[in-house]
Design a protein around this motif. Structure first.
Motif, short mmCIF file in Angstrom:
data_model
loop_
_atom_site.label_atom_id
_atom_site.label_comp_id
_atom_site.label_asym_id
_atom_site.label_seq_id
_atom_site.Cartn_x
_atom_site.Cartn_y
_atom_site.Cartn_z
N LEU A 1 26.90 33.28 29.07
CA LEU A 1 25.62 33.98 29.02
C LEU A 1 24.97 34.08 30.39
N ASN A 2 25.78 34.57 31.34
CA ASN A 2 25.28 34.93 32.67
C ASN A 2 25.90 36.27 33.08
N SER A 3 26.36 37.03 32.09
CA SER A 3 27.06 38.28 32.34
C SER A 3 26.56 39.38 31.41
N TRP A 4 26.78 40.61 31.83
CA TRP A 4 26.28 41.79 31.11
C TRP A 4 27.37 42.85 31.12
N VAL A 5 27.85 43.24 29.96
CA VAL A 5 28.84 44.31 29.87
C VAL A 5 28.13 45.65 30.04
N VAL A 6 28.51 46.39 31.07
CA VAL A 6 27.86 47.67 31.38
C VAL A 6 28.34 48.76 30.43
N LYS A 7 29.64 48.78 30.16
CA LYS A 7 30.21 49.80 29.28
C LYS A 7 31.43 49.22 28.60
N ASP A 8 31.66 49.64 27.38
CA ASP A 8 32.76 49.06 26.59
C ASP A 8 34.10 49.65 27.03
N GLU A 9 34.73 48.94 27.96
CA GLU A 9 36.08 49.27 28.39
C GLU A 9 37.04 48.13 28.08
N LEU A 10 36.69 47.30 27.13
CA LEU A 10 37.48 46.10 26.86
C LEU A 10 38.91 46.45 26.47
N HIS A 11 39.09 47.41 25.59
CA HIS A 11 40.43 47.82 25.17
C HIS A 11 41.23 48.30 26.38
N TYR A 12 40.59 49.09 27.22
CA TYR A 12 41.25 49.62 28.43
C TYR A 12 41.77 48.48 29.29
N TRP A 13 40.94 47.47 29.55
CA TRP A 13 41.36 46.39 30.44
C TRP A 13 42.44 45.52 29.82
N CYS A 14 42.45 45.40 28.52
CA CYS A 14 43.52 44.65 27.86
C CYS A 14 44.87 45.34 28.02
N LYS A 15 44.84 46.64 28.22
CA LYS A 15 46.07 47.43 28.30
C LYS A 15 46.56 47.66 29.73
N GLN A 16 45.93 47.03 30.69
CA GLN A 16 46.29 47.28 32.10
C GLN A 16 47.41 46.38 32.62
N GLY A 17 47.88 45.45 31.80
CA GLY A 17 49.03 44.64 32.19
C GLY A 17 48.70 43.39 32.98
N TYR A 18 47.44 43.00 33.04
CA TYR A 18 47.05 41.80 33.78
C TYR A 18 46.92 40.60 32.84
N ASP A 19 47.13 39.42 33.41
CA ASP A 19 47.01 38.19 32.63
C ASP A 19 45.67 37.50 32.84
N TYR A 20 45.02 37.79 33.97
CA TYR A 20 43.76 37.11 34.30
C TYR A 20 42.94 38.01 35.22
N ILE A 21 41.73 38.34 34.80
CA ILE A 21 40.85 39.19 35.60
C ILE A 21 39.46 38.57 35.62
N LYS A 22 38.95 38.37 36.82
CA LYS A 22 37.61 37.80 36.98
C LYS A 22 37.07 38.21 38.33
N ALA A 23 35.77 38.43 38.43
CA ALA A 23 35.15 38.74 39.72
C ALA A 23 35.40 37.61 40.70
N GLY A 24 35.65 37.98 41.95
CA GLY A 24 35.87 36.97 42.97
C GLY A 24 34.60 36.23 43.33
N PRO A 25 34.71 35.17 44.13
CA PRO A 25 33.53 34.36 44.47
C PRO A 25 32.66 35.05 45.51
N VAL A 26 31.39 34.67 45.54
CA VAL A 26 30.48 35.11 46.59
C VAL A 26 30.32 33.93 47.55
N LEU A 27 30.92 34.06 48.72
CA LEU A 27 30.91 32.97 49.69
C LEU A 27 29.79 33.18 50.72
N ALA A 28 29.17 32.09 51.13
CA ALA A 28 28.11 32.16 52.14
C ALA A 28 28.65 32.78 53.43
N ASP A 29 29.91 32.50 53.74
CA ASP A 29 30.57 33.07 54.92
C ASP A 29 31.87 33.73 54.46
#
Length: 251
Positions: free
Chosen positions: A96-124
């Protein structure tokens, strides 16, 4: 036949705040075509959740894993967690710190990836570990810095079969991360840096593709092409994120 994907929403202690309620309500609306399962500690009070979805499916795990995000990360480094939902192919972990902008869940499940997540925000950003550093391994301090970049980054899509196989294949390393209280968001550090170290266990997208899946809300500039989801949202910053300033009042 297996279900394609199930949305998993963890409910941490104590009770969820109004911003988290807003994110929950939106998730239930925009992803209404998919099954939701709430995961919570034994004996958790889910009355607020039931105000948004009366007939909810709940799976309980030991209460200690829901005392904080750090504790919940330990659960995400256990094969038993993913195997509990092995009647479907994918899990969308939606904290509960995320917001789905548009329902593309089926699309992303079909892209052939095993793990998808936004990368980190580093201070540097210049300290992002390169390929060689990822092979040789990060120091404990570097892991702490990297883990801090995943704060409030709680949305990822994963293929259950590959997650469990990776955890079983790297049992010793996963155990070390699970019990290292000095690394914030240790689960994210493990999946990003250790899962494919020496040998590729997970198919993961490039940084550019990953940015189409999810971006940090504070960095999103309301571009013409929006991502599937925004993350890094909290009650401390939601009113400062331009995306939410432009939403209709009904949201």
């Amino acid at each position: 036949m297996k279900e394609l994907v199930t949305v998993i929403v963890p409910i941490l202690e104590p009770q969820i705040n109004p911003t988290e309620e807003k994110l929950l309500h939106h998730a239930l609306q925009i992803l209404s075509d998919y099954q939701f399962i709430f995961v919570a500690g034994e004996g958790a009070d889910l009355s607020v959740v039931r105000e948004h979805a009366e007939n909810i499916d709940v799976v309980h795990f030991p209460k200690r894993y829901f005392e904080s995000r750090q504790h919940f990360g330990q659960l995400l480094l256990m094969a038993d967690f993913y195997e509990h939902f092995n009647w479907c192919d994918f899990l969308l972990i939606h904290e509960l710190n995320s917001w789905v902008v548009k329902d593309e869940l089926h699309y992303w499940c079909k892209q052939g990836y095993d793990y998808i997540k936004a990368g980190p925000v580093l201070a540097d950003p210049d300290k992002t570990p390169g390929i060689l550093k990822r092979i040789t391994g990060l120091s404990e301090e570097e892991k702490r810095v990297y883990g801090a970049g995943y704060a409030d980054n709680g949305l990822y899509l994963c293929r259950i079969e590959r997650m469990t196989a990776t955890l079983k294949g790297k049992k010793s390393v996963a155990h070390q991360y699970r019990h290292n209280a000095d690394i914030p968001n240790a689960d994210s550090v493990f999946w990003h840096l250790e899962a494919n170290r020496f040998l590729s266990h997970l198919r993961k997208p490039t940084d550019i593709v990953r940015s189409h899946f999810a971006q940090f809300g504070v960095q999103y500039d309301n571009a013409a092409t929006s991502p599937f989801a925004l993350t890094g949202i909290s009650r401390d910053n939601i009113h400062e994120i331009p995306y939410f300033k432009n939403l209709p009042e009904t949201e």
